[in-house]
Design a protein around this motif. Structure first.
Motif, mmCIF file in Angstrom:
data_model
loop_
_atom_site.group_PDB
_atom_site.id
_atom_site.type_symbol
_atom_site.label_atom_id
_atom_site.label_comp_id
_atom_site.label_asym_id
_atom_site.label_seq_id
_atom_site.Cartn_x
_atom_site.Cartn_y
_atom_site.Cartn_z
ATOM 1 N N GLU A 154 6.202 98.953 -81.721
ATOM 2 C CA GLU A 154 6.195 97.517 -82.009
ATOM 3 C C GLU A 154 7.262 96.779 -81.206
ATOM 4 O O GLU A 154 7.019 95.700 -80.654
ATOM 5 C CB GLU A 154 6.409 97.306 -83.510
ATOM 6 N N ALA A 155 8.441 97.394 -81.119
ATOM 7 C CA ALA A 155 9.526 96.777 -80.353
ATOM 8 C C ALA A 155 9.174 96.703 -78.868
ATOM 9 O O ALA A 155 9.405 95.674 -78.209
ATOM 10 C CB ALA A 155 10.820 97.567 -80.563
ATOM 11 N N ARG A 156 8.598 97.772 -78.329
ATOM 12 C CA ARG A 156 8.236 97.798 -76.908
ATOM 13 C C ARG A 156 7.183 96.729 -76.587
ATOM 14 O O ARG A 156 7.239 96.090 -75.528
ATOM 15 C CB ARG A 156 7.696 99.182 -76.534
ATOM 16 N N LEU A 157 6.235 96.566 -77.478
ATOM 17 C CA LEU A 157 5.187 95.575 -77.247
ATOM 18 C C LEU A 157 5.734 94.158 -77.211
ATOM 19 O O LEU A 157 5.121 93.256 -76.632
ATOM 20 C CB LEU A 157 4.107 95.695 -78.333
ATOM 21 N N LYS A 158 6.897 93.967 -77.838
ATOM 22 C CA LYS A 158 7.556 92.658 -77.821
ATOM 23 C C LYS A 158 8.585 92.564 -76.705
ATOM 24 O O LYS A 158 9.341 91.592 -76.627
ATOM 25 C CB LYS A 158 8.230 92.410 -79.168
ATOM 26 N N GLY A 159 8.624 93.595 -75.849
ATOM 27 C CA GLY A 159 9.580 93.603 -74.756
ATOM 28 C C GLY A 159 10.995 93.921 -75.188
ATOM 29 O O GLY A 159 11.955 93.597 -74.487
ATOM 30 N N LYS A 160 11.137 94.577 -76.307
ATOM 31 C CA LYS A 160 12.446 94.922 -76.852
ATOM 32 C C LYS A 160 12.607 96.444 -76.906
ATOM 33 O O LYS A 160 11.648 97.190 -76.680
ATOM 34 C CB LYS A 160 12.629 94.314 -78.241
ATOM 35 N N LEU A 161 13.806 96.883 -77.246
ATOM 36 C CA LEU A 161 14.097 98.320 -77.362
ATOM 37 C C LEU A 161 14.693 98.602 -78.732
ATOM 38 O O LEU A 161 15.658 97.955 -79.146
ATOM 39 C CB LEU A 161 15.084 98.766 -76.277
ATOM 40 N N LEU A 162 14.085 99.534 -79.431
ATOM 41 C CA LEU A 162 14.665 100.028 -80.681
ATOM 42 C C LEU A 162 15.523 101.233 -80.321
ATOM 43 O O LEU A 162 15.007 102.296 -79.978
ATOM 44 C CB LEU A 162 13.567 100.424 -81.674
ATOM 45 N N GLU A 163 16.825 101.059 -80.365
ATOM 46 C CA GLU A 163 17.744 102.112 -79.937
ATOM 47 C C GLU A 163 18.136 102.990 -81.115
ATOM 48 O O GLU A 163 18.565 102.494 -82.164
ATOM 49 C CB GLU A 163 19.000 101.493 -79.310
#
Length: 344
Positions: A154-163
């Motif tokens: 979900e984070a990747r699809l929003k252009g974000k990174l869940l670290e």
């Protein structure tokens, strides 16, 4: 119902989609809270005694805040803040210091240690491991491992990174409490439930486990395992320097006296008295055979490590030729201690 409690705390935490607690943050836990405080909140929470973790609503948070306005202003202010939460709220009330039976209870006891309200092995942590879920500690907080993959996508699809910083049962202490007067070079190396005394410095390679810590001031450059409690500083306020491994475990407390030095890659499995030195690379356990030497380096007798536990002013070393572990009186420490007493 008795209004006497061992501990009480209002917290905000994280649950997974099934409503299982992953972690709880208690901003201001209390030890032996005033009976008037307990009496004021018991009817609102429906508390009738025992050890309980009671979830409460935002509306109840406002009611609790109003009930405590006169008897506990600080807790009242906290509850007003908690009433604004979008995360689940819990009140954990412990009538006695018994083994924890829920995740909120386990987290409260870890908080009591890191808030310096109790010392290592000063609270019952029996059976705590099954109550601490293994979770992913991320930049958005605790995440259930079964839900991690979906959130990462979900984070990747929003252009974000869940670290993901770690996958563990224990979070780092500083995400919950930063005790006054400490320095911690790498916060990931100090677990929640560690007791870090004022004046303590934990260097980059230092590690302090839960139910362990330092009375302070001191310098930690090695590993302080569960059950170890390091004493106050040495010399002229210098500090207890720990570069090796201090190993406890079970119901054993490995205490380290004031002014000790445990060298690099060294370790102990016995309590140390004040002003002890353990040579770099040497590991002293209860069963280690140790040659006692007099001032002329003559052998007096051979004893086991447990026989020297807690004795002050000792120097532990390994003979470079024979490999035998030896113990001598730490003359420098004795002379300095005598000078300090004379000065005082």
């Amino acid at each position: 119902m008795s209004h006497s409690l061992f501990s009480l705390a209002f917290g905000v935490g994280t649950q997974n989609r099934q409503g299982t607690w992953l972690e709880v943050f208690y901003a201001h836990p209390l030890l032996n809270p005033d009976a008037s405080l307990v009496g004021a909140i018991a009817p609102i929470l429906g508390f009738s005694g025992g050890n309980q973790a009671i979830t409460f609503s935002n509306q109840q948070a406002y009611q609790l805040a109003d009930a405590l306005k006169a008897v506990a202003p600080a807790q009242s202010a906290l509850l007003n803040r908690l009433a604004e939460s979008q995360k689940p709220l819990v009140a954990t009330l412990l009538s006695e210091d018994a083994a924890p039976t829920s995740t909120p209870e386990a987290y409260l006891k870890l908080h009591l240690l890191s808030h310096r309200l109790v010392k290592p092995h000063g609270v019952n942590l029996s059976g705590i491991f099954p109550l601490l879920p293994n979770v992913a500690w991320t930049n958005i907080g605790a995440v259930d491992l079964g839900e991690l993959g979906e959130l990462q996508l979900e984070a990747r699809l929003k252009g974000k990174l869940l670290e993901v910083f770690s996958v563990d049962k224990f979070p780092k202490m500083t995400d919950y409490v930063v005790p006054a007067g400490v320095r911690i070079a790498d916060t990931a190396r100090v677990r929640l439930g560690a007791y870090i005394g004022e004046g303590t410095t934990v260097m980059h390679e230092g590690f302090v486990n839960f139910n362990a810590g330092t009375q302070g001031p001191g310098m930690i450059e090695g590993r302080v395992s569960a059950g170890v409690f390091v004493g106050k500083g040495s010399d002229l306020g210098g500090g207890c320097s720990t570069m090796g491994t201090l190993s406890g475990g079970g119901n054993i407390v490995i205490s380290v006296g004031e002014g000790c030095l445990i060298g690099a890659n060294a370790g102990i499995g016995i309590p140390l008295g004040d002003r002890n030195i353990v040579e770099a690379g040497l590991y002293v356990t209860a069963g280690t055979k140790i040659a006692l030497l007099d001032d002329q380096n003559n052998l007096v007798k051979v004893v086991k490590g447990r026989d020297l536990a807690g004795q002050p002013d000792l120097l532990f070393r390994r003979n470079s030729q024979s490999g035998a572990v030896e113990c001598k009186t730490n003359k420098t420490a004795i002379e300095l201690n005598e000078a300090l007493h004379a000065h005082n």
